[in-house]
Scaffold this motif. Structure first.
Motif: not given
Length: 202
Positions: A91-108, A113-114, A179-187
């Motif tokens: 669900l969050t991946g679909a939202a992030l990709i959609g926002l990037s397609i709409l140029a409302e969120l940088p692709w990087w 996150i993905l 938080l996404t990066v930090v928790t990923g490193i923690d895992y």
């Protein structure tokens, strides 16, 4: 008089076919519906944009509902532990990709996150032969902040309240990214420690 056979018996394991798992599966099914609604009118600030944002909020809110039902009714299953974070990521991946397609969120931002989300999910699948790894407390906080950040980005508030809302959205999205990066490193650190732990002697 014979002793009751159930006196020392372990409680029966809950079936995978239960309400919490059904809610989780519905959340996965709603992801492509939300994605189409978000993009169909090119993200315009009209009714479909509001509907897509509301659908995302309602769908992501079921994460807490199915978890509460599973714990309160003893319906926690290994399948549920695995599907629940996957549903959030779809669900969050679909939202992030959609926002990037709409140029409302940088692709990087979306890519970082993905990559983290998909990587941790793959790691969970690899570990299935040994154990099921549930979401950590940090992972749950990350999911919550991501949900708030994405909800704010989806809701067309700037058209109503002005451009200052974009700054609020940016702050929450930055916090979600950290938080996404930090928790990923923690895992990864946890995985490294578990691999170094010698197996228990029989």
């Amino acid at each position: 008089m014979t002793e009751s056979n159930g006196a020392g018996a372990a409680p029966p394991r809950p079936s995978n076919f239960n309400l919490p798992n059904a809610i989780t599966i519905v959340r996965i099914i709603l992801a492509p519906v939300f994605f189409v609604m978000l993009l169909v009118d090119n993200g315009a600030d009209g009714g479909l944009r509001w509907a897509a944002a509301v659908l995302f909020i309602l769908a992501i809110a079921t994460d807490g509902i199915d978890g509460h039902i599973a714990r309160s009714r003893n319906l926690v299953t290994d399948l549920g532990k695995l599907l629940d974070p996957i549903a959030d990521k779809v669900l969050t991946g679909a939202a992030l990709i959609g926002l990037s397609i709409l140029a409302e969120l940088p692709w990087w931002v979306t890519i970082v996150i993905l990559v983290r989300e998909v990587g941790i999910t793959v790691w969970r699948f690899v570990q299935l032969s040994d154990r099921v790894i549930p979401a950590s407390r940090g992972g749950k906080l990350k999911t919550l902040v991501q949900s708030i950040a994405i909800s704010l980005a989806l809701l067309p508030f700037p058209a109503l309240l002005g451009d200052w809302v974009n700054w609020v959205n940016a702050v929450f999205m930055a916090l979600a990214l950290i938080l996404t990066v930090v928790t990923g490193i923690d895992y990864l650190v946890q995985a490294w420690r578990l691999n170094r732990t010698p197996p228990a002697r029989p």
